[in-house]
Motif scaffolding. Structure first.
Motif, PDB file in Angstrom:
ATOM      1  N   ASN A 155       0.815  -1.227   0.000  1.00  0.00           N
ATOM      2  CA  ASN A 155       0.000   0.000   0.000  1.00  0.00           C
ATOM      3  C   ASN A 155       0.845   1.271   0.000  1.00  0.00           C
ATOM      4  OD1 ASN A 155       0.974  -0.188   2.595  1.00  0.00           O
ATOM      5  ND2 ASN A 155      -0.983   0.335   3.574  1.00  0.00           N
ATOM      6  N   TYR A 156       2.137   1.135  -0.276  1.00  0.00           N
ATOM      7  CA  TYR A 156       3.039   2.293  -0.392  1.00  0.00           C
ATOM      8  C   TYR A 156       3.026   3.165   0.865  1.00  0.00           C
ATOM      9  CZ  TYR A 156       2.851   0.884  -5.274  1.00  0.00           C
ATOM     10  OH  TYR A 156       2.906   0.158  -6.440  1.00  0.00           O
ATOM     11  N   ALA A 157       3.054   2.519   2.012  1.00  0.00           N
ATOM     12  CA  ALA A 157       3.008   3.236   3.285  1.00  0.00           C
ATOM     13  C   ALA A 157       4.248   2.929   4.110  1.00  0.00           C
ATOM     14  CB  ALA A 157       1.754   2.846   4.071  1.00  0.00           C
ATOM     15  N   LEU A 158       4.658   3.896   4.921  1.00  0.00           N
ATOM     16  CA  LEU A 158       5.771   3.718   5.845  1.00  0.00           C
ATOM     17  C   LEU A 158       5.227   3.226   7.173  1.00  0.00           C
ATOM     18  CD1 LEU A 158       7.706   6.988   4.983  1.00  0.00           C
ATOM     19  CD2 LEU A 158       8.310   4.662   4.295  1.00  0.00           C
ATOM     20  N   VAL A 159       5.788   2.133   7.680  1.00  0.00           N
ATOM     21  CA  VAL A 159       5.293   1.519   8.905  1.00  0.00           C
ATOM     22  C   VAL A 159       6.473   1.186   9.804  1.00  0.00           C
ATOM     23  CG1 VAL A 159       3.250   0.555   7.772  1.00  0.00           C
ATOM     24  CG2 VAL A 159       5.362  -0.788   7.850  1.00  0.00           C
ATOM     25  N   GLY A 160       6.161   0.640  10.962  1.00  0.00           N
ATOM     26  CA  GLY A 160       7.201   0.210  11.878  1.00  0.00           C
ATOM     27  C   GLY A 160       7.540   1.248  12.935  1.00  0.00           C
ATOM     28  N   SER A 161       8.516   0.915  13.768  1.00  0.00           N
ATOM     29  CA  SER A 161       8.869   1.768  14.903  1.00  0.00           C
ATOM     30  C   SER A 161       9.368   3.139  14.460  1.00  0.00           C
ATOM     31  CB  SER A 161       9.939   1.078  15.763  1.00  0.00           C
ATOM     32  OG  SER A 161      11.109   0.812  14.994  1.00  0.00           O
ATOM     33  N   GLY A 162      10.056   3.199  13.308  1.00  0.00           N
ATOM     34  CA  GLY A 162      10.537   4.488  12.820  1.00  0.00           C
ATOM     35  C   GLY A 162       9.403   5.445  12.533  1.00  0.00           C
ATOM     36  N   ALA A 163       8.343   4.943  11.935  1.00  0.00           N
ATOM     37  CA  ALA A 163       7.176   5.779  11.644  1.00  0.00           C
ATOM     38  C   ALA A 163       6.501   6.232  12.932  1.00  0.00           C
ATOM     39  CB  ALA A 163       6.195   5.008  10.770  1.00  0.00           C
ATOM     40  N   GLU A 164       6.349   5.317  13.870  1.00  0.00           N
ATOM     41  CA  GLU A 164       5.662   5.648  15.125  1.00  0.00           C
ATOM     42  C   GLU A 164       6.473   6.648  15.951  1.00  0.00           C
ATOM     43  OE1 GLU A 164       4.446   2.026  17.129  1.00  0.00           O
ATOM     44  OE2 GLU A 164       4.341   1.024  15.177  1.00  0.00           O
ATOM     45  N   GLN A 165       7.781   6.471  16.014  1.00  0.00           N
ATOM     46  CA  GLN A 165       8.614   7.380  16.795  1.00  0.00           C
ATOM     47  C   GLN A 165       8.631   8.782  16.211  1.00  0.00           C
ATOM     48  OE1 GLN A 165      12.468   5.542  17.105  1.00  0.00           O
ATOM     49  NE2 GLN A 165      11.680   3.756  18.232  1.00  0.00           N
ATOM     50  N   SER A 166       8.554   8.903  14.890  1.00  0.00           N
ATOM     51  CA  SER A 166       8.573  10.229  14.276  1.00  0.00           C
ATOM     52  C   SER A 166       7.299  11.013  14.571  1.00  0.00           C
ATOM     53  CB  SER A 166       8.753  10.090  12.756  1.00  0.00           C
ATOM     54  OG  SER A 166       7.631   9.451  12.165  1.00  0.00           O
ATOM     55  N   LEU A 167       6.258  10.341  15.046  1.00  0.00           N
ATOM     56  CA  LEU A 167       4.996  11.016  15.356  1.00  0.00           C
ATOM     57  C   LEU A 167       4.908  11.441  16.819  1.00  0.00           C
ATOM     58  CD1 LEU A 167       2.682   8.616  13.330  1.00  0.00           C
ATOM     59  CD2 LEU A 167       3.101  11.027  12.801  1.00  0.00           C
ATOM     60  N   GLN A 168       5.853  11.048  17.634  1.00  0.00           N
ATOM     61  CA  GLN A 168       5.818  11.404  19.048  1.00  0.00           C
ATOM     62  C   GLN A 168       5.997  12.917  19.212  1.00  0.00           C
ATOM     63  OE1 GLN A 168       8.717   9.069  21.147  1.00  0.00           O
ATOM     64  NE2 GLN A 168       7.683   7.123  20.724  1.00  0.00           N
ATOM     65  N   GLY A 169       5.169  13.501  20.050  1.00  0.00           N
ATOM     66  CA  GLY A 169       5.236  14.930  20.302  1.00  0.00           C
ATOM     67  C   GLY A 169       4.511  15.768  19.269  1.00  0.00           C
ATOM     68  N   LEU A 170       3.924  15.146  18.255  1.00  0.00           N
ATOM     69  CA  LEU A 170       3.211  15.873  17.205  1.00  0.00           C
ATOM     70  C   LEU A 170       1.783  16.175  17.662  1.00  0.00           C
ATOM     71  CD1 LEU A 170       3.260  16.811  14.163  1.00  0.00           C
ATOM     72  CD2 LEU A 170       2.226  14.585  13.650  1.00  0.00           C
ATOM     73  N   ARG A 171       1.277  17.359  17.281  1.00  0.00           N
ATOM     74  CA  ARG A 171      -0.116  17.705  17.576  1.00  0.00           C
ATOM     75  C   ARG A 171      -0.698  18.464  16.397  1.00  0.00           C
ATOM     76  NH1 ARG A 171      -3.900  15.218  20.331  1.00  0.00           N
ATOM     77  NH2 ARG A 171      -5.430  16.604  21.294  1.00  0.00           N
ATOM     78  N   VAL A 172      -1.792  17.952  15.826  1.00  0.00           N
ATOM     79  CA  VAL A 172      -2.476  18.584  14.701  1.00  0.00           C
ATOM     80  C   VAL A 172      -3.978  18.647  15.005  1.00  0.00           C
ATOM     81  CG1 VAL A 172      -0.757  17.781  13.034  1.00  0.00           C
ATOM     82  CG2 VAL A 172      -2.791  16.393  13.492  1.00  0.00           C
ATOM     83  N   SER A 173      -4.704  19.341  14.143  1.00  0.00           N
ATOM     84  CA  SER A 173      -6.137  19.523  14.396  1.00  0.00           C
ATOM     85  C   SER A 173      -6.960  18.286  14.064  1.00  0.00           C
ATOM     86  CB  SER A 173      -6.665  20.715  13.593  1.00  0.00           C
ATOM     87  OG  SER A 173      -6.420  20.520  12.205  1.00  0.00           O
ATOM     88  N   ARG A 174      -6.657  17.637  12.936  1.00  0.00           N
ATOM     89  CA  ARG A 174      -7.472  16.502  12.501  1.00  0.00           C
ATOM     90  C   ARG A 174      -6.606  15.396  11.911  1.00  0.00           C
ATOM     91  NH1 ARG A 174     -10.589  20.820  10.408  1.00  0.00           N
ATOM     92  NH2 ARG A 174     -12.621  21.039  11.416  1.00  0.00           N
ATOM     93  N   ALA A 175      -7.115  14.176  12.038  1.00  0.00           N
ATOM     94  CA  ALA A 175      -6.531  13.026  11.354  1.00  0.00           C
ATOM     95  C   ALA A 175      -7.586  12.462  10.412  1.00  0.00           C
ATOM     96  CB  ALA A 175      -6.097  11.956  12.350  1.00  0.00           C
ATOM     97  N   PHE A 176      -7.195  12.206   9.171  1.00  0.00           N
ATOM     98  CA  PHE A 176      -8.076  11.586   8.179  1.00  0.00           C
ATOM     99  C   PHE A 176      -7.541  10.188   7.910  1.00  0.00           C
ATOM    100  CE2 PHE A 176      -8.696  16.076   7.584  1.00  0.00           C
ATOM    101  CZ  PHE A 176     -10.050  16.206   7.292  1.00  0.00           C
ATOM    102  N   LEU A 177      -8.363   9.176   8.237  1.00  0.00           N
ATOM    103  CA  LEU A 177      -7.932   7.784   8.130  1.00  0.00           C
ATOM    104  C   LEU A 177      -8.971   6.951   7.401  1.00  0.00           C
ATOM    105  CD1 LEU A 177      -6.677   7.163  11.779  1.00  0.00           C
ATOM    106  CD2 LEU A 177      -5.259   7.702   9.802  1.00  0.00           C
ATOM    107  N   SER A 178      -8.504   5.905   6.744  1.00  0.00           N
ATOM    108  CA  SER A 178      -9.396   4.884   6.207  1.00  0.00           C
ATOM    109  C   SER A 178      -8.924   3.536   6.736  1.00  0.00           C
ATOM    110  CB  SER A 178      -9.407   4.908   4.675  1.00  0.00           C
ATOM    111  OG  SER A 178      -8.113   4.662   4.168  1.00  0.00           O
ATOM    112  N   GLY A 179      -9.619   2.489   6.391  1.00  0.00           N
ATOM    113  CA  GLY A 179      -9.260   1.162   6.894  1.00  0.00           C
ATOM    114  C   GLY A 179      -9.963   0.085   6.097  1.00  0.00           C
ATOM    115  N   SER A 180      -9.906  -1.136   6.608  1.00  0.00           N
ATOM    116  CA  SER A 180     -10.511  -2.270   5.917  1.00  0.00           C
ATOM    117  C   SER A 180     -11.954  -2.506   6.336  1.00  0.00           C
ATOM    118  CB  SER A 180      -9.687  -3.542   6.170  1.00  0.00           C
ATOM    119  OG  SER A 180      -8.360  -3.370   5.741  1.00  0.00           O
ATOM    120  N   GLY A 181     -12.311  -2.064   7.528  1.00  0.00           N
ATOM    121  CA  GLY A 181     -13.669  -2.280   8.015  1.00  0.00           C
ATOM    122  C   GLY A 181     -14.033  -1.305   9.103  1.00  0.00           C
TER     123      GLY A 181
END
Length: 307
Positions: free
Chosen positions: A137-163
């Motif tokens: 799905n051409y996405a970055l995953v794993g601990s590196g992705a999660e750690q880069s989001l620490q301390g981040l704050r934004v107004s909205r998250a737009f997400l999709s999923g399988s169900g």
């Protein structure tokens, strides 16, 4: 083809076997009756809700008109100068194409496809997470992705999923994707889920966003015979999710980059106060919806179920 790819569109099946989509649809219905596959809007997938996730090529051909209408409507929620996060997926990719016109926007994403859609947008800053590339799905995953989001704050998250179900919320078939999506949610003040009606009532292995964390669902108009989708929308509204339905007006579905879909939005207001929300606080759309008399709210939900 379904066993090899996880999902396939009716259009692709008709092309491969050189017959009409009407014939393919009848055959798919018969195969579903034998338990060999599950039908989805515009295609078919492996049977059961807990199967492996389909790849991008298969997903990109499913419910394309619905995803376009949803993206048109969701883009209207984003304001100039806002900072948001956008997760991976074919629907969020459609959203990103429309966000390219919003000046002063900052978009944080773990999706190469979202970043590509915004790469040449004027006055839109794109911030990508780290992580390991997941090719399906051409996405970055794993601990590196999660750690880069620490301390981040934004107004909205737009997400999709399988169900999406009222009982478990948003879910996906891949553990690594689910973990990154949860990190994206933690960075946002509000969570907007983009899901076409075929995902309503479908439950997959890994929960990403519990129902009580979802602020708003942007979806398309379910077919009149789809009782499962209507029932799930009712249950989600009962749990406090604001529901915006795209494609409820003439010409709104499949409208590409045009704006009329915004005018066809129908919101199912919050029937109850969400957990953890202080009286008088929160999003102004929520507060206005909560002030609406109960009989009017019930009538609007009933109208959605009828349609």
């Amino acid at each position: 083809m379904v066993r090899a790819n996880g999902a396939v569109s009716l259009r692709e099946l008709a092309r491969v076997v050189q017959t009409s989509e009407v014939t393919v649809r009848r055959d798919v219905r018969a195969l579903e009756a034998e338990g060999l596959l599950d039908r989805r809007h515009g295609g078919a997938v492996l049977p059961g809700g807990f199967t492996r996730e389909s790849g991008f090529p298969q997903k990109s051909h499913l419910a394309t008109a619905e995803k376009t209408a949803i993206a048109d409507l969701a883009a209207g929620l984003v304001e100039e100068g806002e900072a948001i996060v956008v997760g991976a997926g074919t629907t969020t990719q459609e959203l990103a194409r429309r966000l390219a016109r919003v000046p002063g926007l900052t978009v944080v994403t773990n999706s190469l496809l979202v970043a590509q859609a915004l790469a040449h947008a004027n006055r839109v800053e794109v911030v990508m997470t780290g992580g390991t590339l997941r090719g399906s799905n051409y996405a970055l995953v794993g601990s590196g992705a999660e750690q880069s989001l620490q301390g981040l704050r934004v107004s909205r998250a737009f997400l999709s999923g399988s169900g999406l179900t009222a009982e478990r919320g948003l879910s996906t078939s891949n553990m690594l994707s689910a973990s990154v999506d949860r990190a994206l949610v933690q960075a946002a003040a509000e969570v907007v889920v983009l899901a076409d009606h075929s995902k309503l009532g479908t439950d997959t292995m890994f929960q990403t966003v519990p129902t009580d964390v979802i602020t708003r669902l942007v979806t398309d108009e379910p077919p009149a015979h789809d009782d499962r989708a209507a029932t799930e929308l009712q249950a989600l509204a009962d749990q406090g999710v604001q529901i915006a339905v795209a494609g409820s007006g003439p010409g709104s579905a499949g409208g590409g980059d045009s704006a009329p879909a915004r005018q066809s939005r129908r919101d199912v207001p919050l029937p109850v106060q969400r957990r953890g929300q202080l009286p008088g606080g929160g999003h102004p759309l929520r507060n206005a919806a909560a002030m609406e008399p109960a009989p009017e709210r019930s009538a609007r939900v009933a109208d959605l179920r009828r349609r």
